[in-house]
Design an enzyme around this catalytic site. Structure first.
Site, PDB file in Angstrom:
ATOM      1  N   LYS A 230       0.815  -1.226   0.000  1.00 23.93           N
ATOM      2  CA  LYS A 230       0.000   0.000   0.000  1.00 23.93           C
ATOM      3  C   LYS A 230       0.839   1.263   0.000  1.00 23.93           C
ATOM      4  O   LYS A 230       2.048   1.246   0.248  1.00 23.93           O
ATOM      5  CB  LYS A 230      -0.991  -0.049   1.154  1.00 23.93           C
ATOM      6  CG  LYS A 230      -2.110  -1.052   0.804  1.00 23.93           C
ATOM      7  CD  LYS A 230      -3.343  -0.917   1.603  1.00 23.93           C
ATOM      8  CE  LYS A 230      -4.403  -1.865   1.017  1.00 23.93           C
ATOM      9  NZ  LYS A 230      -5.381  -2.259   2.024  1.00 23.93           N
ATOM     10  N   ARG A 264      -3.800  -9.802   5.115  1.00 22.49           N
ATOM     11  CA  ARG A 264      -4.221  -9.981   3.716  1.00 22.49           C
ATOM     12  C   ARG A 264      -3.072  -9.499   2.835  1.00 22.49           C
ATOM     13  O   ARG A 264      -2.731  -8.319   2.864  1.00 22.49           O
ATOM     14  CB  ARG A 264      -5.490  -9.148   3.472  1.00 22.49           C
ATOM     15  CG  ARG A 264      -6.045  -9.229   2.059  1.00 22.49           C
ATOM     16  CD  ARG A 264      -7.251  -8.295   1.919  1.00 22.49           C
ATOM     17  NE  ARG A 264      -7.831  -8.338   0.599  1.00 22.49           N
ATOM     18  CZ  ARG A 264      -7.389  -7.639  -0.437  1.00 22.49           C
ATOM     19  NH1 ARG A 264      -6.344  -6.845  -0.320  1.00 22.49           N
ATOM     20  NH2 ARG A 264      -7.996  -7.733  -1.605  1.00 22.49           N
TER      21      ARG A 264
HETATM   22  N1  HH2 Z   1      -7.529  -3.726   0.644  1.00 21.97           N
HETATM   23  C1  HH2 Z   1      -7.852  -3.796  -0.667  1.00 21.97           C
HETATM   24  C2  HH2 Z   1      -8.949  -4.564  -1.091  1.00 21.97           C
HETATM   25  N2  HH2 Z   1      -9.685  -5.262  -0.205  1.00 21.97           N
HETATM   26  N3  HH2 Z   1     -10.116  -5.936   2.008  1.00 21.97           N
HETATM   27  C3  HH2 Z   1      -9.823  -5.879   3.307  1.00 21.97           C
HETATM   28  N4  HH2 Z   1     -10.563  -6.567   4.205  1.00 21.97           N
HETATM   29  N5  HH2 Z   1      -8.766  -5.125   3.789  1.00 21.97           N
HETATM   30  C4  HH2 Z   1      -7.979  -4.404   2.947  1.00 21.97           C
HETATM   31  O1  HH2 Z   1      -7.049  -3.711   3.441  1.00 21.97           O
HETATM   32  C5  HH2 Z   1      -8.268  -4.431   1.545  1.00 21.97           C
HETATM   33  C6  HH2 Z   1      -9.373  -5.224   1.110  1.00 21.97           C
HETATM   34  C7  HH2 Z   1      -7.043  -3.036  -1.662  1.00 21.97           C
HETATM   35  O2  HH2 Z   1      -5.983  -3.803  -2.125  1.00 21.97           O
HETATM   36  P1  HH2 Z   1      -5.980  -4.645  -3.500  1.00 21.97           P
HETATM   37  O3  HH2 Z   1      -6.973  -5.755  -3.443  1.00 21.97           O
HETATM   38  O4  HH2 Z   1      -4.617  -5.089  -3.795  1.00 21.97           O
HETATM   39  O5  HH2 Z   1      -6.345  -3.583  -4.613  1.00 21.97           O
HETATM   40  P2  HH2 Z   1      -7.658  -3.256  -5.451  1.00 21.97           P
HETATM   41  O6  HH2 Z   1      -8.719  -2.833  -4.515  1.00 21.97           O
HETATM   42  O7  HH2 Z   1      -7.203  -2.142  -6.359  1.00 21.97           O
HETATM   43  O8  HH2 Z   1      -8.065  -4.490  -6.195  1.00 21.97           O
END
Ligand code: HH2
Length: 292
Positions: A230, A264
């Site tokens: 992040k 995660r």
């Molecule tokens: N962060 C993201 C997405 N889902 N869910 C939870 N519970 N906690 C988090 O911190 C979280 C999440 C964002 O990360 P990422 O999935 O890599 O990116 P994107 O939303 O662009 O797919």
């Protein structure tokens, strides 16, 4: 060190029970999207996504989180049909094949319902159940539910970073979401909370939330944290999104030392190793040798 959730307890997710409190569980991220902030487009093909999920489990993932919508600010909105098409095949194949619980990362009750029918047992809702139909879907399936803290939606969230006390405010807002879920008939043993690193928070606020992560254990539920790749890491190290492995490892090490229940992460192999070494140090006793 004040232990986070030092007492072992169980998180119920459909027919699955996750043991929390002994070691940190690692949730592998599988974004089946063209535009996720760190891995968008890499595994849009369902076959590649399934193969990536199988590899994550071989690398030690305790659960897999399948998402079909990017929550990056500025990401294209996705229709229910498109999101379902992205996630359903992947969820169905993984739920049948891998032996670990599969969660669906969605804010849409219809997508959650489809994924739960296809074999997912957890809904990871970054909006904390903003759509009131979500709680009914989760309750009907007896699924697990991750309630993540966010304000506004991904397009507007960075306009809502005004907190009197970020830790106290995020915890109180999460507690209100927990109360709503319980009022809608979801038993507490199905719930998990997440402070939402990067969602309606500045880099400095993310660092304070991580520093004070123990405060979230006071909600009496499993605590999940998603620091992986992040932007707060980019702010500290000045590195682009594809150069945040070591920064992610540092954040995961901190969280494991604090006994956070679930992390995660995208880089499962590396973060499982980080977790196991930190746990070995944290729990070391004079006269005992590691199992090896
Ligand atoms: N962060 C993201 C997405 N889902 N869910 C939870 N519970 N906690 C988090 O911190 C979280 C999440 C964002 O990360 P990422 O999935 O890599 O990116 P994107 O939303 O662009 O797919």
């Amino acid at each position: 060190m004040k232990p986070v959730n030092a007492e072992p307890f169980r998180w119920r997710a459909g027919d699955r029970i996750l043991e929390c409190g002994r070691r940190t569980l690692v949730m592998g991220v599988l974004n089946v999207t063209p535009d996720s902030f760190s891995d968008g487009g890499r595994i849009l093909d369902p076959e590649r996504a399934v193969a990536a999920g199988i590899r994550m489990v071989a690398d030690g993932a305790d659960l897999l989180d399948v998402g079909g919508e990017s929550t990056r600010p500025g990401a294209e909105p996705v229709s229910v049909e498109e999101e379902l098409e992205r996630v359903l095949t992947v969820v169905k194949r993984l739920a049948g094949d891998v032996g670990v619980p599969v969660s669906v990362d969605t804010r849409k009750p219809s997508v959650a319902e489809g994924a739960l029918d296809a074999g997912a047992t957890i809904v990871n809702d970054i909006s904390g159940g903003a759509d009131p139909r979500m709680f009914g879907v989760v309750r009907a399936a007896g699924a697990g539910l991750v309630l993540m803290h966010m304000r506004g939606d991904p397009a507007t969230m960075q306009e809502h970073t005004d907190y009197a006390d970020v830790v106290a405010d995020v915890r109180a807002e999460l507690a209100a979401r927990v109360d709503s879920a319980v009022a809608a008939g979801i038993a507490r043993e199905h719930l998990c909370v997440d402070p939402g690193i990067g969602f309606a928070k500045t880099a400095g606020q993310n660092l304070v939330l991580l520093r004070d992560i123990d405060a979230f254990a006071e909600l009496g539920l499993p605590v999940l944290v998603g620091p992986s790749r992040k932007s707060f890491i980019g702010r500290v190290l000045g590195t682009a999104v594809d150069e945040r492995l070591d920064g992610t490892a540092a954040a995961v090490a901190w969280l494991v030392a604090r006994r956070v229940d679930i992390v995660r992460v995208h880089d499962v192999r590396e973060m499982v190793r980080v977790a196991r070494v930190i746990e070995a140090i944290r729990d070391a006793r004079p006269g005992e040798e590691p199992a090896g």
